[in-house]
Design a protein around this motif. Structure first.
Motif, PDB file in Angstrom:
ATOM      1  N   ILE A  68       0.860  -1.187   0.000  1.00 37.35           N
ATOM      2  CA  ILE A  68       0.000   0.000   0.000  1.00 37.35           C
ATOM      3  C   ILE A  68       0.890   1.228   0.000  1.00 37.35           C
ATOM      4  CG2 ILE A  68      -1.808   1.281   1.228  1.00 37.35           C
ATOM      5  CD1 ILE A  68      -1.273  -2.381   2.067  1.00 37.35           C
ATOM      6  N   PRO A  69       1.101   1.866  -1.176  1.00 33.96           N
ATOM      7  CA  PRO A  69       1.898   3.085  -1.208  1.00 33.96           C
ATOM      8  C   PRO A  69       1.158   4.186  -0.450  1.00 33.96           C
ATOM      9  CG  PRO A  69       1.477   2.230  -3.431  1.00 33.96           C
ATOM     10  CD  PRO A  69       0.569   1.509  -2.490  1.00 33.96           C
ATOM     11  N   ARG A  70       1.914   5.017   0.276  1.00 34.24           N
ATOM     12  CA  ARG A  70       1.255   6.014   1.112  1.00 34.24           C
ATOM     13  C   ARG A  70       2.088   7.288   1.194  1.00 34.24           C
ATOM     14  NH1 ARG A  70      -2.337   5.708   6.165  1.00 34.24           N
ATOM     15  NH2 ARG A  70      -1.750   7.559   7.330  1.00 34.24           N
ATOM     16  N   GLY A  71       1.397   8.441   1.112  1.00 38.12           N
ATOM     17  CA  GLY A  71       2.044   9.728   1.345  1.00 38.12           C
ATOM     18  C   GLY A  71       1.686  10.207   2.731  1.00 38.12           C
ATOM     19  N   SER A  72       0.791  11.222   2.802  1.00 38.60           N
ATOM     20  CA  SER A  72       0.375  11.732   4.112  1.00 38.60           C
ATOM     21  C   SER A  72      -0.963  11.162   4.574  1.00 38.60           C
ATOM     22  CB  SER A  72       0.278  13.260   4.062  1.00 38.60           C
ATOM     23  OG  SER A  72       1.533  13.814   3.740  1.00 38.60           O
ATOM     24  N   GLY A  73      -1.547  10.293   3.800  1.00 42.72           N
ATOM     25  CA  GLY A  73      -2.805   9.672   4.207  1.00 42.72           C
ATOM     26  C   GLY A  73      -3.964  10.649   4.333  1.00 42.72           C
ATOM     27  N   THR A  74      -3.968  11.712   3.498  1.00 41.31           N
ATOM     28  CA  THR A  74      -5.070  12.687   3.580  1.00 41.31           C
ATOM     29  C   THR A  74      -6.236  12.322   2.679  1.00 41.31           C
ATOM     30  OG1 THR A  74      -3.979  14.004   1.876  1.00 41.31           O
ATOM     31  CG2 THR A  74      -3.565  14.616   4.156  1.00 41.31           C
ATOM     32  N   ASN A  75      -6.140  11.209   1.983  1.00 40.24           N
ATOM     33  CA  ASN A  75      -7.210  10.936   1.014  1.00 40.24           C
ATOM     34  C   ASN A  75      -8.532  10.620   1.697  1.00 40.24           C
ATOM     35  OD1 ASN A  75      -8.298   8.058   0.382  1.00 40.24           O
ATOM     36  ND2 ASN A  75      -6.191   7.820   1.114  1.00 40.24           N
ATOM     37  N   LEU A  76      -9.612  10.815   0.954  1.00 40.87           N
ATOM     38  CA  LEU A  76     -10.967  10.755   1.498  1.00 40.87           C
ATOM     39  C   LEU A  76     -11.778   9.617   0.892  1.00 40.87           C
ATOM     40  CD1 LEU A  76     -11.430  14.594   1.450  1.00 40.87           C
ATOM     41  CD2 LEU A  76     -11.478  13.190   3.519  1.00 40.87           C
ATOM     42  N   ALA A  77     -11.097   8.631   0.333  1.00 42.82           N
ATOM     43  CA  ALA A  77     -11.805   7.498  -0.258  1.00 42.82           C
ATOM     44  C   ALA A  77     -11.336   6.182   0.359  1.00 42.82           C
ATOM     45  CB  ALA A  77     -11.581   7.490  -1.771  1.00 42.82           C
ATOM     46  N   MET A 136      -3.566  20.573   0.793  1.00 43.93           N
ATOM     47  CA  MET A 136      -2.250  20.841   0.188  1.00 43.93           C
ATOM     48  C   MET A 136      -1.120  21.148   1.167  1.00 43.93           C
ATOM     49  SD  MET A 136      -3.078  24.472  -1.580  1.00 43.93           S
ATOM     50  CE  MET A 136      -3.275  25.953  -0.597  1.00 43.93           C
ATOM     51  N   ARG A 137      -1.466  21.573   2.381  1.00 41.92           N
ATOM     52  CA  ARG A 137      -0.389  21.846   3.344  1.00 41.92           C
ATOM     53  C   ARG A 137       0.156  20.568   3.993  1.00 41.92           C
ATOM     54  NH1 ARG A 137      -0.311  27.017   3.045  1.00 41.92           N
ATOM     55  NH2 ARG A 137      -2.300  28.034   2.719  1.00 41.92           N
ATOM     56  N   ILE A 138      -0.543  19.475   3.806  1.00 38.83           N
ATOM     57  CA  ILE A 138      -0.136  18.198   4.395  1.00 38.83           C
ATOM     58  C   ILE A 138       0.116  17.156   3.312  1.00 38.83           C
ATOM     59  CG2 ILE A 138      -0.693  16.498   6.171  1.00 38.83           C
ATOM     60  CD1 ILE A 138      -3.085  18.318   6.925  1.00 38.83           C
ATOM     61  N   SER A 139      -0.692  17.207   2.252  1.00 38.64           N
ATOM     62  CA  SER A 139      -0.669  16.126   1.261  1.00 38.64           C
ATOM     63  C   SER A 139       0.643  16.116   0.497  1.00 38.64           C
ATOM     64  CB  SER A 139      -1.821  16.307   0.279  1.00 38.64           C
ATOM     65  OG  SER A 139      -1.624  17.453  -0.526  1.00 38.64           O
ATOM     66  N   THR A 140       1.004  14.938  -0.034  1.00 32.13           N
ATOM     67  CA  THR A 140       2.204  14.824  -0.871  1.00 32.13           C
ATOM     68  C   THR A 140       1.803  14.809  -2.347  1.00 32.13           C
ATOM     69  OG1 THR A 140       2.133  12.417  -0.922  1.00 32.13           O
ATOM     70  CG2 THR A 140       3.374  13.431   0.880  1.00 32.13           C
TER      71      THR A 140
END
Lengths: 470, 470
Positions: A68-77, A136-140
């Motif tokens: 499971i590739p992951r950036g900041s985990g801000t996604n909403l789905a 955008m201030r957290i997401s990659t």
């Protein structure tokens, strides 16, 4: 199952500091920004280079370990929930801006770069990266690409996919490939770049990104218009476009959202109004002035009860920040906040908002709607409490009806959040079972062993395990 | 092999008027605009609806008959040559503009609509479809999508793929699918729309297209600048961009092209100059004036020997027409004209033109270069004679070196023409053998029996038959 031997191999690839499997650490990677989805991974690994990603994928592929590739985990789905356990590939260490090429107007970055950091870096050169998702201030940027993130500038500037020119990516086999590059035109084979953007980590791991930049607009100006009726706001949006003006931003809030945002940000909004438009135009000064004047006139002609133009850039920024805080503000009301992104062609905006209101009433739910009016991209947001099982059931039914209504209006089930786990049951509404089968076959072309973010986008493979509820 | 029974089934689907297999008719569909490629089909079938396309594909799939979708055959990569015989699916009857939606700024059309006809139709509403491939007065939109056609406005406005919002397409199985639509934002599953654009008919048949439109720019203005050195022209292009000006068009011609175009179009160009830039800006009047003045200044500062601004729209259009006639003009010189489209990042423009000159000298060939300077998209064009086998061999070697040079400069083997047959041997240079294998697997996801335009893009399957030379 990750054996001690396999764990040792992970450590030999990235070093022991970057392999995490204590209960606390696994818990921290068991959820993302989507409420009501949670599942523990078996291990979290944090590579620093494409070579390390390649070695990790080869190993995972050999042993059938979900990745499971992951950036900041801000996604909403719920796209980064390790629903089948496995390896969370945490990419925040690949956070270098490799190059800002002022001649070719491109930036080349690692997937772990924070979106707003890129904005700042390119603006220092008078350049502009338009996509501005709410997070955008957290997401990659890697996460933005995976979900094809949108934001407030979709109508004039497009979304993430419109800015991705080239990629380095790693297949589950460990092969490292490149596609695209810095060429404005490039038709050498299938457009892999666009296929990977929005694929939610189900095909490959993106390890380097070349983005298109634009010149930074000379200035911008913000206008607020308040309406006593929803239809008047929607008509204003339509007539601005009909006047051949394409604003940078056209945001919409309903009365419920206005109230909550005003309480949160103390803006003194006229809360007796039914809806509000926040419109921003950017470009050369003379053009911005002309467009904002025309937009004000159109708003008044369509029954706007009041129209205000921000006097300064700072005032404009403050208004925009208020709009950006809508989700945070709404989140304070109730324990659980479910934000959706049903989207329709712009001309069906008023119809869609009316549908959301009707459905909220029918199921006796508190749903506020705000969103990107210029894109027809709405965020009906339900304030609820996941401990109230009965209400949650009504929420599910209401959202199912909202998605069906969007499709009936020529819209889509998701404009900018993605399918993930949260919407996989609704995907057939949009693309049909046959379309899903075709997508499955494309996935198999990249990932024959189905290790890449399994259970996402496609229904039927979502066997859950070890679910820990918050 | 198409038996009389199968032919009868084709007739029962489209009617006897629309099934052609006389020698003359087969000959007419044995070639396209690419010199030195020709092969006879077995039958030409002309459907009028998606339903007919579906029935034809199902039948072809069942019998393993190659299917070659075709518009006007203007492509320059031999993408529509029936290299394995089979069925040419001629789509010119699907030429209706179904809708111009002025609210959502979209046009929905059949694949057989002529590009320039769409331009005219939307301009009547004050709208704008930017892609303008050189063949736009003859080419179809279906063909433009298949090749991801470019044109003169790539830098500012992008290319065909940037305007395709939704598609109806038919798989070899006969299944009719839709993807995308009129939504500015849509992330419901993989982006099939972008994958199909540029796939050269190897995946599916596109039967309906929804295109994004823009407001028509208020005005435009054209500037010509002449330089005594190639490097000065390239520096001018760079510095215009560095000044944050993105012109609608930035075209380049070398001395050889200027001479031929001038003789053809009688423009009185200063033929002692080494190169020429034709720059056009569009937009609101005040902005166009400002940009054109800045561009003129930059050109002069970079050693332009003369700079002229077109006094009227008509004069500008005449200059642009002259540029558009470059290929026709060059075609008059020798029996065979081979136009290529090696492309580099804009900053490597001067390096690439110098490489082309060096390679032309090395192989003792007449190669003129013109193209889209703003995109780095060059068209080195060789005037030769296919009957001179020795020279043709040198031409092949020269182009192989030109493509290698483009790749070495970070460029690509094709900017806007496609791979087809003409460049399949060079594709590995750009995407690698592994990348090609991945594309083959994607093709198999759409077309498991390999009936869709076989032999194109991918090398190794190009078994030729019944080749008739002109």
């Amino acid at each position: 199952m990750i054996t001690p031997e396999i764990k040792q191999q992970f450590i030999s690839i990235v070093g022991s500091d970057w392999v995490k499997d204590s209960p606390n650490e696994l818990y921290a990677y068991s959820y993302d920004a989507t409420p009501m989805f949670q599942s523990l991974p078996d291990v979290v690994v944090m590579p620093a280079t494409s070579g390390e990603v390649s070695a990790l994928l080869r190993l995972a592929n050999e042993h059938g370990i979900p990745v499971i590739p992951r950036g900041s985990g801000t996604n909403l789905a719920a796209s980064t929930i390790p629903v089948q356990g496995g390896l969370v590939l945490q990419l925040h260490r690949m956070n270098r801006i490799h190059e800002i090429d002022t001649q070719n107007l491109t930036a080349t970055v690692g997937p772990g770069v924070i979106t707003a950091d890129l904005h700042q870096a390119v603006e220092a050169y008078g350049l502009f990266y338009p996509p501005d998702p709410g997070s955008m201030r957290i997401s990659t940027l890697g996460g933005n690409l995976s979900q094809c993130a949108g934001g407030m500038r979709g109508l004039k500037y497009g979304v993430t996919k419109d800015y991705v020119m080239g990629l380095e990516y790693v297949l589950p086999s460990g092969e490292i490939f490149r596609c695209g590059g810095k060429n404005v035109k490039d038709v050498a084979g299938y457009d892999m770049t666009r296929l990977l953007v929005g694929s939610e980590g189900t095909l490959a791991v993106i390890t380097e990104i070349t983005l298109k930049l634009l010149p930074l607009p000379e200035t911008k100006r913000t206008l607020l218009a308040f309406f006593t009726s929803l239809v008047d706001a929607a008509k204003t949006v339509e007539q601005v476009i009909a006047a051949k003006i394409i604003p940078a931003t056209m945001e919409f809030m309903d009365q419920g959202t206005m109230r909550v945002v005003d309480e949160y940000a103390k803006l003194g909004l006229p809360l007796e109004m039914k809806s509000m438009l926040l419109i921003e135009q950017d470009g050369p000064e003379e053009l911005v002035s002309k467009d904002i004047a025309s937009i004000a006139e159109i708003a008044r002609a369509n029954g706007a009860a009041s129209v205000e133009v921000a006097a300064t850039l700072e005032e404009g920024a403050k208004l925009l920040t208020a709009r950006r805080s809508a989700l945070s503000a709404l989140s304070r009301i109730k324990p659980t906040t479910i934000m959706e992104d049903a989207t329709v062609p712009r001309s069906r905006l008023a119809d869609m908002v009316a549908e959301v209101e009707r459905i909220a009433d029918k199921y006796d739910l508190q749903i506020c709607t705000f969103g990107h009016a210029g894109d027809g991209n709405l965020h009906p947001t339900c304030m609820t409490d996941e401990r109230n099982k009965q209400e949650i059931e009504r929420v599910e039914q209401a959202f199912a009806e909202i998605f069906a209504a969007a499709i009936a209006l020529g819209g889509t089930i998701t404009g900018e959040h993605g399918v993930g786990l949260a919407k996989l049951n609704y995907l057939p509404l949009k693309v049909g079972e046959g379309g899903i089968e075709l997508m499955r076959r494309i996935k198999a072309a990249f990932d024959p062993n189905h290790i890449m973010n399994p259970g996402k986008i496609f229904a039927g493979s979502a066997r859950r395990r070890m679910v820990v509820r918050r």
